[in-house]
Design a protein around this motif. Structure first.
Motif, mmCIF file in Angstrom:
data_model
loop_
_atom_site.group_PDB
_atom_site.id
_atom_site.type_symbol
_atom_site.label_atom_id
_atom_site.label_comp_id
_atom_site.label_asym_id
_atom_site.label_seq_id
_atom_site.Cartn_x
_atom_site.Cartn_y
_atom_site.Cartn_z
ATOM 1 N N GLY A 191 0.778 -1.219 0.000
ATOM 2 C CA GLY A 191 0.000 0.000 0.000
ATOM 3 C C GLY A 191 0.811 1.270 0.000
ATOM 4 O O GLY A 191 0.336 2.298 0.452
ATOM 5 N N SER A 192 2.014 1.292 -0.455
ATOM 6 C CA SER A 192 2.814 2.512 -0.469
ATOM 7 C C SER A 192 3.510 2.653 -1.802
ATOM 8 O O SER A 192 3.934 1.679 -2.401
ATOM 9 N N SER A 193 3.626 3.892 -2.258
ATOM 10 C CA SER A 193 4.341 4.128 -3.515
ATOM 11 C C SER A 193 5.841 4.001 -3.329
ATOM 12 O O SER A 193 6.582 3.908 -4.291
ATOM 13 N N ASN A 194 6.317 3.982 -2.097
ATOM 14 C CA ASN A 194 7.735 3.788 -1.798
ATOM 15 C C ASN A 194 7.993 2.293 -1.631
ATOM 16 O O ASN A 194 7.502 1.666 -0.691
ATOM 17 N N PRO A 195 8.773 1.674 -2.538
ATOM 18 C CA PRO A 195 8.970 0.220 -2.460
ATOM 19 C C PRO A 195 9.699 -0.218 -1.206
ATOM 20 O O PRO A 195 9.622 -1.389 -0.829
ATOM 21 N N ASP A 196 10.424 0.695 -0.530
ATOM 22 C CA ASP A 196 11.139 0.330 0.686
ATOM 23 C C ASP A 196 10.343 0.639 1.953
ATOM 24 O O ASP A 196 10.831 0.421 3.060
ATOM 25 N N HIS A 197 9.134 1.125 1.795
ATOM 26 C CA HIS A 197 8.311 1.505 2.937
ATOM 27 C C HIS A 197 7.984 0.296 3.806
ATOM 28 O O HIS A 197 7.646 -0.767 3.305
ATOM 29 N N ILE A 198 8.079 0.447 5.100
ATOM 30 C CA ILE A 198 7.691 -0.574 6.065
ATOM 31 C C ILE A 198 6.377 -0.123 6.702
ATOM 32 O O ILE A 198 6.313 0.958 7.289
ATOM 33 N N PRO A 199 5.315 -0.904 6.574
ATOM 34 C CA PRO A 199 4.025 -0.478 7.121
ATOM 35 C C PRO A 199 4.073 -0.339 8.640
ATOM 36 O O PRO A 199 4.898 -0.967 9.320
ATOM 37 N N GLU A 200 3.165 0.484 9.135
ATOM 38 C CA GLU A 200 3.112 0.728 10.579
ATOM 39 C C GLU A 200 2.791 -0.547 11.343
ATOM 40 O O GLU A 200 3.342 -0.810 12.405
ATOM 41 N N ARG A 201 1.860 -1.335 10.797
ATOM 42 C CA ARG A 201 1.493 -2.595 11.430
ATOM 43 C C ARG A 201 1.802 -3.734 10.469
ATOM 44 O O ARG A 201 1.320 -3.746 9.344
ATOM 45 N N ILE A 202 2.616 -4.681 10.900
ATOM 46 C CA ILE A 202 3.027 -5.774 10.029
ATOM 47 C C ILE A 202 1.982 -6.891 10.092
ATOM 48 O O ILE A 202 1.536 -7.276 11.174
ATOM 49 N N SER A 203 1.611 -7.406 8.939
ATOM 50 C CA SER A 203 0.688 -8.530 8.867
ATOM 51 C C SER A 203 1.464 -9.797 8.558
ATOM 52 O O SER A 203 2.241 -9.836 7.594
ATOM 53 N N TYR A 204 1.247 -10.823 9.364
ATOM 54 C CA TYR A 204 1.886 -12.109 9.073
ATOM 55 C C TYR A 204 1.437 -12.617 7.701
ATOM 56 O O TYR A 204 2.254 -13.033 6.879
ATOM 57 N N ASN A 205 0.124 -12.593 7.450
ATOM 58 C CA ASN A 205 -0.400 -13.139 6.194
ATOM 59 C C ASN A 205 0.126 -12.411 4.961
ATOM 60 O O ASN A 205 0.484 -13.044 3.965
ATOM 61 N N PHE A 206 0.145 -11.092 5.034
ATOM 62 C CA PHE A 206 0.418 -10.311 3.828
ATOM 63 C C PHE A 206 1.858 -9.804 3.733
ATOM 64 O O PHE A 206 2.301 -9.418 2.652
ATOM 65 N N ASP A 207 2.586 -9.783 4.831
ATOM 66 C CA ASP A 207 3.957 -9.281 4.802
ATOM 67 C C ASP A 207 5.007 -10.351 5.099
ATOM 68 O O ASP A 207 6.052 -10.395 4.447
ATOM 69 N N ILE A 208 4.743 -11.201 6.082
ATOM 70 C CA ILE A 208 5.767 -12.132 6.563
ATOM 71 C C ILE A 208 5.679 -13.497 5.902
ATOM 72 O O ILE A 208 6.691 -14.035 5.427
ATOM 73 N N ARG A 209 4.502 -14.058 5.852
ATOM 74 C CA ARG A 209 4.391 -15.414 5.293
ATOM 75 C C ARG A 209 4.894 -15.507 3.847
ATOM 76 O O ARG A 209 5.535 -16.492 3.494
ATOM 77 N N PRO A 210 4.640 -14.508 2.988
ATOM 78 C CA PRO A 210 5.211 -14.601 1.634
ATOM 79 C C PRO A 210 6.735 -14.707 1.628
ATOM 80 O O PRO A 210 7.307 -15.411 0.794
ATOM 81 N N ILE A 211 7.395 -14.033 2.584
ATOM 82 C CA ILE A 211 8.863 -14.116 2.675
ATOM 83 C C ILE A 211 9.270 -15.515 3.117
ATOM 84 O O ILE A 211 10.146 -16.145 2.520
ATOM 85 N N LEU A 212 8.612 -16.015 4.159
ATOM 86 C CA LEU A 212 8.943 -17.352 4.650
ATOM 87 C C LEU A 212 8.690 -18.397 3.570
ATOM 88 O O LEU A 212 9.482 -19.328 3.385
ATOM 89 N N SER A 213 7.589 -18.255 2.880
ATOM 90 C CA SER A 213 7.246 -19.232 1.845
ATOM 91 C C SER A 213 8.290 -19.276 0.736
ATOM 92 O O SER A 213 8.680 -20.344 0.267
ATOM 93 N N ASP A 214 8.768 -18.087 0.343
ATOM 94 C CA ASP A 214 9.750 -18.010 -0.751
ATOM 95 C C ASP A 214 11.151 -18.414 -0.320
ATOM 96 O O ASP A 214 11.902 -19.027 -1.086
ATOM 97 N N LYS A 215 11.531 -18.065 0.894
ATOM 98 C CA LYS A 215 12.937 -18.169 1.280
ATOM 99 C C LYS A 215 13.232 -19.196 2.379
ATOM 100 O O LYS A 215 14.388 -19.585 2.536
ATOM 101 N N CYS A 216 12.216 -19.640 3.134
ATOM 102 C CA CYS A 216 12.512 -20.417 4.334
ATOM 103 C C CYS A 216 11.796 -21.765 4.439
ATOM 104 O O CYS A 216 12.348 -22.725 4.996
ATOM 105 N N LEU A 217 10.569 -21.853 3.960
ATOM 106 C CA LEU A 217 9.741 -23.020 4.277
ATOM 107 C C LEU A 217 10.132 -24.278 3.518
ATOM 108 O O LEU A 217 9.686 -25.374 3.877
ATOM 109 N N ALA A 218 10.952 -24.159 2.494
ATOM 110 C CA ALA A 218 11.411 -25.378 1.820
ATOM 111 C C ALA A 218 12.169 -26.271 2.792
ATOM 112 O O ALA A 218 12.085 -27.503 2.733
ATOM 113 N N CYS A 219 12.917 -25.638 3.730
ATOM 114 C CA CYS A 219 13.683 -26.406 4.725
ATOM 115 C C CYS A 219 13.069 -26.359 6.115
ATOM 116 O O CYS A 219 13.412 -27.192 6.966
#
Length: 774
Positions: A30-58
């Motif tokens: 939701g920000s035009s700044n690609p490096d913006h960190i939202p005020e409230r982090i969502s596991y579903n929409f912010d964290i799980r995609p990272i884990l799924s791509d980079k961590c959950l294989a192992c």
């Protein structure tokens, strides 16, 4: 010469909960700044995609590949002491400096950094910052977004308040403004009418509709056209097509013998249901359990043909129970993918690896469909009695005159349809070990996946109870899934791109708040399908021009933010419909048996057991040659080739989304298919019989096919092409060109003129714009 001209002409002519709502508003998307960190982090929409791509294989659900005994997709596992170092924890809520996850992803030591260098994976600085911020906020996990019942969010605030036409537009515009985009202006009236007509009827607009719409300067001109098209019988035909894909409707049983079946009266019912605007909850309930409704009617029984469209074997030597289990499995998997939008089939042999569905729950759901009074093999391929399998219903001429008037039964032959009907006693259901039909395990009772919604004990433990569960207001998936399917129909892709997978491995919704708003609004207004369709096509979002600027293409190449109108190839059936309709050949009869139009010789004969009605392809003649594409007979083992080349389904399994490809074979179909060439000849003959000069005739052909007036340059190119063809065509060339198709050539026409104009019309049919919705 003709092929070379195609290239030259183309160059000229084509140029949930509070956290959920807050996460949707404040997430990183939701920000035009690609490096913006939202005020409230969502596991579903912010964290799980990272884990799924980079961590959950192992460190995910696959126990066979899990490293160090660490699982990061479940909170209690991630918070627990590490197996290899009990003094440490992967996540310490509020303390990133004590969390091994954070320490490892920020390490410079190649021996400890995660992901390991050998994986060729690396977190970006922004991803590291997101994980750090999430841990500081307590590292809260969340239930998967699609398993939380939708709540209706408030309409978002936007800056460009004069643009929205209905609520849809506020949610779309909010995302665009957050990305620094502005919506396109409205498409011009010609393009907009064509888009609308193709979407609501599957047919191009008529000249009368075009002229009337262009002349109507009233503020409600567009809305009036929407209402007119929604009342057209063609609306039901167009809307039925996506449901036929989902319900795997076909005209043959499948497997090797692939005999003929007569399920088409069910297709007639689907068209009828859409045209009379049957509410979605009733539409689905009748199909799931019409036979179990109190005082069930013959129409409600016919609707249950939905769950008898699966493949059925007619081959000798099979093991009946093996195939009966396959039929029940098919229904179960269809229910999961088509109505719930989840990959339940993954739990057929073992617990689902990614979604919270156990194998036991799979077979509890399986139990609802396991009591049908059927056998694995009923008969061998042969006469009319094999056209439908028990349980079945017979449709008499008296039925058609009275209660089933929508069934297009044209003769006195026996007409039978496979429907649902349960045994008098309950068949036991067991968990099948490894999914094997002959290895039963624990006995189970009917039930539903608890992660979605536990089954209400007050509901009957049969298919009618399952339908009640499906439309329980607390069910988080039913409304979302159908709203998404319809959005996909009008915008080319769903708000959830993976329309058959709302689970952990599916795509996140591009506009989660809009999806929830539409789902709740759909339920609040009685599951009214036409109202939902009207909402979508009257929005400013839908009306936008499809023109794309370099800036928008760079910012949003997939048009996920919908800052421009949709542009994509129309479905295979509608390519045929457009050709037949614009030429005047279309037979507009609604419903009835499937037909066999032109097809290359030898296809069926080369792929058949040599038995049954479908062992040889016997082409139809007369009006049957010119039926809409949805009525083309589908033999599963050898689907219609022209349809298959344009990505139509062969209807083996439930399909919620068609592929969209662009191959040279599609161009070859448009240039060589007898249906296209015949339509070109027929339209050319019609035009030659009318008064007026040749440029006027060519301009009319262009309008009929492309639904807009040609530019002077386009008209000049086409007229020059006509003149060159007229001068250079030989008698042999003329005779060969006009010999295509069965429709008679009117007497008295100049055959050279006809062949030359036919070439021009064929060229217009071969424009990319002709078979593209934009």
């Amino acid at each position: 010469m003709q092929k070379g001209f195609f290239f030259g002409l183309s160059v000229v002519l084509l140029a949930g909960l509070a956290w959920y709502n807050q996460a949707c508003t404040n997430s990183s998307a939701g920000s035009s700044n690609p490096d913006h960190i939202p005020e409230r982090i969502s596991y579903n929409f912010d964290i799980r995609p990272i884990l799924s791509d980079k961590c959950l294989a192992c460190h995910g659900p696959d126990a066979n590949k899990r490293e160090a005994g660490l699982r990061l997709d479940i909170a209690e596992n991630a918070y627990a002491a590490l197996k290899e170092n009990p003094a440490a924890h992967a996540l310490v809520p509020g303390r990133p400096e004590l969390s091994e996850v954070y320490l490892r992803i920020t390490s410079d030591d190649t021996a400890t950094v995660m992901p390991p260098p050998s994986s060729n994976l690396k977190l970006t600085q922004r991803e590291v910052r997101l994980i750090e911020a999430w841990i500081k906020q307590g590292a809260p996990y969340e239930k998967h977004w699609s398993f939380v019942a939708p709540r209706k969010p408030a309409r978002p605030m936007v800056s460009q308040t004069n643009w929205p036409r209905n609520e849809i537009d506020y949610f779309i515009l909010q995302k665009q403004e957050q990305k620094g985009l502005k919506p396109n202006e409205d498409a011009d009236k010609e393009h907009l009418l064509r888009r609308l007509s193709l979407d609501l009827t599957g047919l191009p607009p008529t000249l009368e509709q075009m002229d009337r719409f262009l002349a109507d300067a009233s503020p409600r001109a567009y809305e009036n056209m929407v209402d007119q098209l929604l009342k057209s019988p063609a609306y039901g035909e167009k809307m039925a097509l996506h449901w036929l894909d989902l319900a795997r409707y076909a005209d043959s049983h499948g497997y090797q013998d692939d005999g003929y079946r007569t399920q088409w009266p069910w297709r007639d019912w689907v068209i009828h249901a859409f045209n009379k605007n049957m509410r979605y909850n009733d539409f689905v309930t009748w199909q799931l359990a019409g036979d179990l409704l109190p005082g069930s009617t013959k129409e409600q029984l016919l609707a249950t043909g939905f769950n008898r469209n699966h493949k059925i074997t007619e081959e000798g030597g099979v093991i009946p129970e093996e195939y009966r289990i396959m039929y029940v499995t098919d229904r179960n998997d269809l229910f999961g993918k088509g109505l719930l939008g989840v990959t339940l089939e993954c739990a057929h042999c073992h617990d689902h690896k990614y979604d919270p569905f156990s194998q036991k729950e799979y077979y509890q759901l399986f139990a609802f469909f396991n009591n049908v009074n059927e056998v694995g093999i009923e008969s061998v391929i042969g006469g009319p009695d094999t056209y439908a399998k028990k349980p079945l219903m017979e449709i008499s001429n008296d039925d058609v005159k009275n209660i089933l008037s929508f069934v297009n039964k044209r003769d006195t032959n026996r007409l039978i349809v496979s429907v649902m009907g349960d045994l008098d006693t309950t068949r036991k259901t067991h968990v099948l070990k490894r999914g094997a039909y002959d290895d039963p395990g624990e006995e189970v009772q009917p039930g539903t996946p608890s992660a979605i919604l536990p089954f209400d004990p007050s509901y009957p433990k049969n298919r009618l109870g399952l339908a009640k569960w499906l439309f329980d207001s607390r069910n988080p998936l039913t409304a979302r899934v159908y709203v998404n399917l319809l959005w996909q129909e009008f915008f080319g892709k769903g708000l959830v791109k993976t329309s058959g997978d709302f689970g952990m491995q599916g795509e996140l919704p591009s506009h989660p708040q809009l999806l929830d708003w539409l789902a709740v609004d759909f339920m609040e207004h009685g599951w009214d399908i036409k109202r939902l369709v009207r909402q979508m096509v009257t929005s400013a979002t839908y009306r936008q021009s499809a023109v794309v600027t370099p800036e928008k293409l760079a910012t949003d190449p997939d048009n996920s933010l919908l800052a421009r109108g949709p542009r994509y190839r129309i479905h295979a059936e509608f390519v045929r419909d457009l050709v037949l309709s614009s030429s005047g050949l279309l037979n507009p009869t609604v419903g009835g048996p499937s037909v066999k139009p032109y097809q290359p010789a030898g296809l069926w004969e080369g792929a058949t057991s040599g038995r049954g009605l479908l062992s040889m392809y016997v082409q139809d003649h007369g009006p049957s040659l010119y039926r809409r594409g949805m009525y083309t007979l589908i033999k599963r083992t050898v689907p219609p080739p022209a349809m298959a080349i344009f990505d139509a389904s062969n209807r083996d399994l439930c399909e919620t989304k068609r592929l969209k490809t662009n191959t040279p074979l599609q161009a070859l179909v448009m240039m060589n298919d007898p249906a296209v060439l015949e339509a070109s000849r027929v339209l050319a003959a019609r035009l030659l019989q009318e008064r007026g000069d040749m440029p006027g005739k060519i301009g009319k052909a262009f309008r009929l096919i492309v639904s807009r007036k040609p530019t002077e340059q386009e008209l000049g190119i086409l007229h020059n092409y006509y003149e060159n063809a007229r001068k250079k065509l030989t008698k042999t060339g003329v005779d060969k060109a006009l010999a295509v198709g069965e429709h008679p050539i009117p007497a008295g026409l100049d055959r050279t003129q006809l062949a030359a104009l036919m070439r021009v019309v064929t060229t217009i049919y071969n424009l990319e714009e002709t078979i593209t919705k934009s």
